[in-house]
Design an enzyme around this catalytic site. Structure first.
Site, PDB file in Angstrom:
ATOM      1  CE  LYS A 122      80.314  97.739  45.166  1.00 38.95           C
ATOM      2  NZ  LYS A 122      80.559  96.284  44.991  1.00 38.95           N
ATOM      3  CE1 TYR A 136      83.456 100.429  45.551  1.00 39.26           C
ATOM      4  CE2 TYR A 136      81.917 102.014  46.498  1.00 39.26           C
ATOM      5  CZ  TYR A 136      82.499 100.764  46.500  1.00 39.26           C
ATOM      6  OH  TYR A 136      82.114  99.839  47.429  1.00 39.26           O
TER       7      TYR A 136
END
Ligand SMILES: *[C@@H]1O[C@H](CO)[C@@H](O)[C@H](O)[C@H]1NC(C)=O
Ligand SMILES: *[C@@H]1O[C@H](CO)[C@@H](O)[C@H](O)[C@H]1NC(C)=O
Length: 191
Positions: A99, A95
């Site tokens: 990002k 994650y």
């Protein structure tokens, strides 16, 4: 003000804005929607649970980058990206890495000014939130009372911080601005 999204938002709240409904898989067909804006705010995002691993990368990184490129081509000089706490393209965590990659790609587009917001857990009343998220939000709601800036931030605070940020003059020679959760709280509460 133009809202660019995958569906039209209904209601009187949106009566004074233009809305462009686009297909993010065929974004080059919607170049015109991105024309002629000074500032762009990007709050695109999904979850791995909703979109799967590939879908998450596609939305949170690729759609974001594509939107930034079209905005730049359309004349946008200041791009504001909603990223997330801990975003880091070298991270071992999926994650945070995705990002971080989105941040790097948006920076590479070359805006005069590029601002990256890294809020912690977003507190909002989301209709489609799953029970686990709801629990987390209720729990964090209490934690947020005790440690207001550490773990979470209300979505309205993020929005207010973004608005306050874009009307502030930039620093001479600085193109990239990164705002962490505490800074978002501080700026979002300033009127
Ligand atoms: C839309 O614009 C009108 C006229 O300026 C204003 O009275 C109204 O409050 C606005 N509506 C919203 C939802 O901002
Ligand atoms: C990003 O992650 C790498 C690998 O874990 C780490 O070495 C680096 O310090 C991180 N960068 C930041 C700014 O936290």
């Amino acid at each position: 003000i133009t809202l660019i999204g995958r569906r039209k938002l209904e209601g009187s709240l949106y009566s004074n804005v233009s809305q462009e409904v686009v297909d993010f898989e065929k974004l080059d067909e919607s170049v015109a929607a991105f024309q002629g804006h000074d500032v762009g705010f990007c709050c695109l995002g999904t979850t791995k649970a909703k979109a799967g691993v590939d879908g998450f990368v596609r939305v949170d990184r690729d759609y974001v980058e594509h939107s930034a490129r079209l905005a730049k081509a359309g004349g946008c000089h200041h791009f504001v990206l909603q990223s997330g706490k801990g975003a880091n393209s070298s991270s071992r965590f999926f994650y945070l890495r995705v990002k971080g990659e989105a941040e790097d790609r948006v920076q590479a587009v070359g805006f005069d000014r590029c601002s990256i917001f890294r809020p912690a857990v977003l507190l909002c009343d989301r209709q489609e939130s799953r029970p686990a998220e709801w629990m987390a939000q209720k729990f964090l709601g209490v934690v947020a009372l005790v440690f207001p800036t550490a773990l979470s931030v209300p979505t309205v605070t993020v929005a207010q911080a973004m608005l306050n940020h874009v009307v502030m003059p930039g620093k001479e020679g600085q193109k990239v601005y990164v705002l962490e959760n505490a800074g978002i709280h501080a700026l979002g509460q300033a009127k």
